[in-house]
Design an enzyme around this catalytic site. Structure first.
Site, PDB file in Angstrom:
ATOM      1  N   ARG A   1       0.577  -1.166  -0.043  1.00  0.00           N
ATOM      2  CA  ARG A   1       0.024  -0.176   0.132  1.00  0.00           C
ATOM      3  C   ARG A   1       0.934   1.279  -0.010  1.00  0.00           C
ATOM      4  NH1 ARG A   1      -3.708  -3.210   3.529  1.00  0.00           N
ATOM      5  NH2 ARG A   1      -2.599  -2.833   5.357  1.00  0.00           N
TER       6      ARG A   1
ATOM      7  N   PHE B   1     -11.110  -5.056  -5.401  1.00  0.00           N
ATOM      8  CA  PHE B   1     -11.045  -5.981  -4.219  1.00  0.00           C
ATOM      9  C   PHE B   1     -10.809  -5.075  -3.055  1.00  0.00           C
ATOM     10  CE2 PHE B   1     -10.071  -8.710  -7.807  1.00  0.00           C
ATOM     11  CZ  PHE B   1     -11.244  -9.683  -7.746  1.00  0.00           C
TER      12      PHE B   1
ATOM     13  N   ASP C   1     -15.629  -3.391  -4.385  1.00  0.00           N
ATOM     14  CA  ASP C   1     -15.822  -4.493  -3.558  1.00  0.00           C
ATOM     15  C   ASP C   1     -17.146  -5.038  -3.587  1.00  0.00           C
ATOM     16  OD1 ASP C   1     -13.594  -5.645  -1.500  1.00  0.00           O
ATOM     17  OD2 ASP C   1     -15.728  -6.180  -0.967  1.00  0.00           O
TER      18      ASP C   1
ATOM     19  N   ASP D   1      -6.335  -7.186  -5.880  1.00  0.00           N
ATOM     20  CA  ASP D   1      -5.814  -7.771  -4.638  1.00  0.00           C
ATOM     21  C   ASP D   1      -6.942  -8.958  -4.169  1.00  0.00           C
ATOM     22  OD1 ASP D   1      -4.736  -8.440  -2.290  1.00  0.00           O
ATOM     23  OD2 ASP D   1      -5.151  -6.854  -1.291  1.00  0.00           O
TER      24      ASP D   1
ATOM     25  N   CYS E   1      -2.778 -14.389  -2.956  1.00  0.00           N
ATOM     26  CA  CYS E   1      -2.604 -14.725  -1.449  1.00  0.00           C
ATOM     27  C   CYS E   1      -2.497 -16.392  -1.310  1.00  0.00           C
ATOM     28  CB  CYS E   1      -3.493 -14.013  -0.476  1.00  0.00           C
ATOM     29  SG  CYS E   1      -5.059 -14.193  -0.620  1.00  0.00           S
TER      30      CYS E   1
HETATM   31  N1  SAH Z   1      -6.956  -4.714  -0.711  1.00  0.00           N
HETATM   32  C1  SAH Z   1      -7.402  -5.108   0.470  1.00  0.00           C
HETATM   33  C2  SAH Z   1      -7.760  -6.581   0.771  1.00  0.00           C
HETATM   34  C3  SAH Z   1      -8.736  -6.970   0.237  1.00  0.00           C
HETATM   35  S1  SAH Z   1      -9.499  -8.799   0.538  1.00  0.00           S
HETATM   36  C4  SAH Z   1      -6.607  -4.380   1.723  1.00  0.00           C
HETATM   37  O1  SAH Z   1      -5.653  -3.859   1.160  1.00  0.00           O
HETATM   38  O2  SAH Z   1      -7.135  -4.108   2.680  1.00  0.00           O
HETATM   39  C5  SAH Z   1     -10.463  -9.204  -0.820  1.00  0.00           C
HETATM   40  C6  SAH Z   1     -11.704  -8.414  -0.937  1.00  0.00           C
HETATM   41  O3  SAH Z   1     -12.170  -9.030  -1.854  1.00  0.00           O
HETATM   42  C7  SAH Z   1     -12.665  -8.608   0.161  1.00  0.00           C
HETATM   43  O4  SAH Z   1     -13.054  -7.393   0.716  1.00  0.00           O
HETATM   44  C8  SAH Z   1     -14.112  -9.260  -0.405  1.00  0.00           C
HETATM   45  O5  SAH Z   1     -15.026  -8.617  -0.007  1.00  0.00           O
HETATM   46  C9  SAH Z   1     -13.737  -8.743  -1.815  1.00  0.00           C
HETATM   47  N2  SAH Z   1     -14.287  -9.773  -2.754  1.00  0.00           N
HETATM   48  C10 SAH Z   1     -14.351 -11.184  -2.996  1.00  0.00           C
HETATM   49  N3  SAH Z   1     -14.657 -11.494  -4.077  1.00  0.00           N
HETATM   50  C11 SAH Z   1     -14.875 -10.553  -4.792  1.00  0.00           C
HETATM   51  C12 SAH Z   1     -15.604 -10.184  -6.254  1.00  0.00           C
HETATM   52  N4  SAH Z   1     -15.945 -11.385  -6.818  1.00  0.00           N
HETATM   53  N5  SAH Z   1     -15.625  -8.963  -6.469  1.00  0.00           N
HETATM   54  C13 SAH Z   1     -15.595  -7.747  -5.664  1.00  0.00           C
HETATM   55  N6  SAH Z   1     -15.154  -7.954  -4.500  1.00  0.00           N
HETATM   56  C14 SAH Z   1     -14.704  -9.271  -4.032  1.00  0.00           C
END
Ligand code: SAH
Length: 396
Positions: free
Chosen positions: A212, A228, A250, A300, A340
């Protein structure tokens, strides 16, 4: 007396290399009585000592090894020493202006199945193995001594817990009840939203901290698409780094609400960001069809590959979003793409990203290899503990 777990012939190699997992298929027999969470001695087929570990009869990982010396039993002192030294190793990170730090990172810190995260005055414990369930009180006693001023909360509600035959345990352990959302300082500059009682993991994704911060260094004057986004951490750092605009996408409404508040909380310009609740796959396709372009796209996603059985499908998923991401970039644009999934290693991830670029018809170069931040320690003999990898790729 401790029960002895004898391995099949030829199955002693991984313990000899100090990898902590003993799979059920490697076990020849158990001599003596061993119940869930009991300390057991592990030997090779002819009885030579290999390790001390904790027994988990319902898990594929039948024993988690903690000590590889016969005269060093993983008793209370052993566990408390490991917890203390692990916490101490985080001091430098705290001094650099991080209120959110992972104090204990499971296998990475030689305590398989134990996560301890600190968010300012709140410490969150997550136990996901029989081994650490057995050691839970020793761990807490040491943490209470190290952090007498902190409140303690438990988020032992992981999928891994079910495989270990353990039911969920969540709630206050000691001190104050954490509010739904708190903000913790990251990199001395941004306050990240953390949802301790009901958020993902223990409340935030601390593993992405350094990526980040890295993003903020390449964002000045750029239009950024943060896919995401969860509670918008990448988006906040992009704004801090001078991004012209940030779009956070998201599926989770509450996560986006927290992201929206995070912008105000950090005194950043709400006029420069948008929050879209949508499926990322669909959103990306729509934008490609509309012919929209961005300068930076962050991908992500959650863990797509849970096991070898889902690996192929997961790779396709990573490749699809990367292909769409590449298609949305203007010349000189940057794709920050992450995985991940522990079983997708760095080489495979690079190949997936290269294939995605080919499919999108772009030529691209790697500007940086990214990875989980240093408090998510990687154990040398346990490659699975290096789970989060990413690439910053520039489209030429
Ligand atoms: N980048 C963030 C962490 C991401 S975690 C950080 O730095 O804090 C992954 C995220 O993807 C979660 O919030 C989950 O709600 C979202 N997610 C999962 N599948 C998804 C999809 N198909 N479309 C949109 N969001 C999704």
């Amino acid at each position: 007396m401790y029960a002895t777990v004898k391995l099949n012939e030829g199955r002693d190699k991984s313990l000899k290399r100090h990898h902590p997992w003993v799979f059920s298929k490697a076990v020849a027999r158990v001599e003596g009585n061993a119940a869930a969470g009991d300390l057991v001695k592990v030997t090779d087929n002819i009885g030579n000592f290999l390790a001390w570990g904790f027994y988990s009869p319902s898990s594929q990982i039948r024993v988690r090894a903690l000590s590889f010396k016969e005269n060093e039993l993983p008793d209370e002192k052993f566990i408390r020493d490991l917890v203390r030294s692990s916490c101490k190793r985080r001091d430098a990170l705290v001094e650099r202006g991080n209120e959110g730090v992972r104090l204990v990172a499971s296998e990475g810190d030689l305590l398989p199945g134990l996560i301890v995260d600190r968010y300012g005055k709140f410490i969150v414990l997550s136990v996901s193995s029989q081994a650490m369930e057995h050691c839970r009180q020793f761990v807490l006693d040491e943490l209470f001594e190290l952090y007498p001023e902190c409140s303690f909360y438990e988020r032992s509600d992981t999928k891994a817990r079910k495989k270990e035959g353990l039911s969920d345990r969540c709630g206050v352990i000691k001190g104050e009840e954490p509010p739904e959302v708190i903000y913790v300082l990251e990199g001395g500059q941004i306050r990240i939203p953390v949802e301790i009682p009901h958020g993902h993991k223990t409340g935030a994704y601390l593993d992405q901290r350094q990526s980040r911060i890295y993003l903020s260094t390449i964002c000045r004057g750029k239009n950024v698409l943060n896919c995401f986004s969860y509670t918008g951490g990448f988006g906040l750092w992009a704004l801090k780094g001078g991004a012209k605009s940030v779009v956070n996408v998201d599926v989770s409404g509450p996560a986006l609400d927290a992201a929206r508040h995070g912008v105000v909380e950090n005194h950043l310009d709400p006029g420069r960001c948008r929050f879209i609740r949508d499926d990322v796959f669909e959103y990306l396709r729509k934008k490609v069809n509309e012919g929209v372009k961005y300068d930076v796209v962050v991908l992500d996603p959650p863990k797509f590959a849970e096991s070898a059985a889902t690996l192929k499908r997961a790779c396709r998923g990573y490749q699809d979003i990367a292909r769409l991401g590449f298609s949305l970039l203007s010349e000189g644009g940057r794709l920050l793409t992450f995985s991940c999934s522990g079983i997708v290693d760095q080489a495979l991830f690079q190949k997936i990203t290269a294939d995605a670029a080919l499919e999108a018809g772009v030529t691209a170069q790697i500007r940086a290899a990214l990875r989980q931040d240093c408090d998510h320690t990687v154990s040398l003999p346990c490659p699975e503990s290096f789970y989060l990898k990413g690439l910053d790729v520039e489209v030429l």
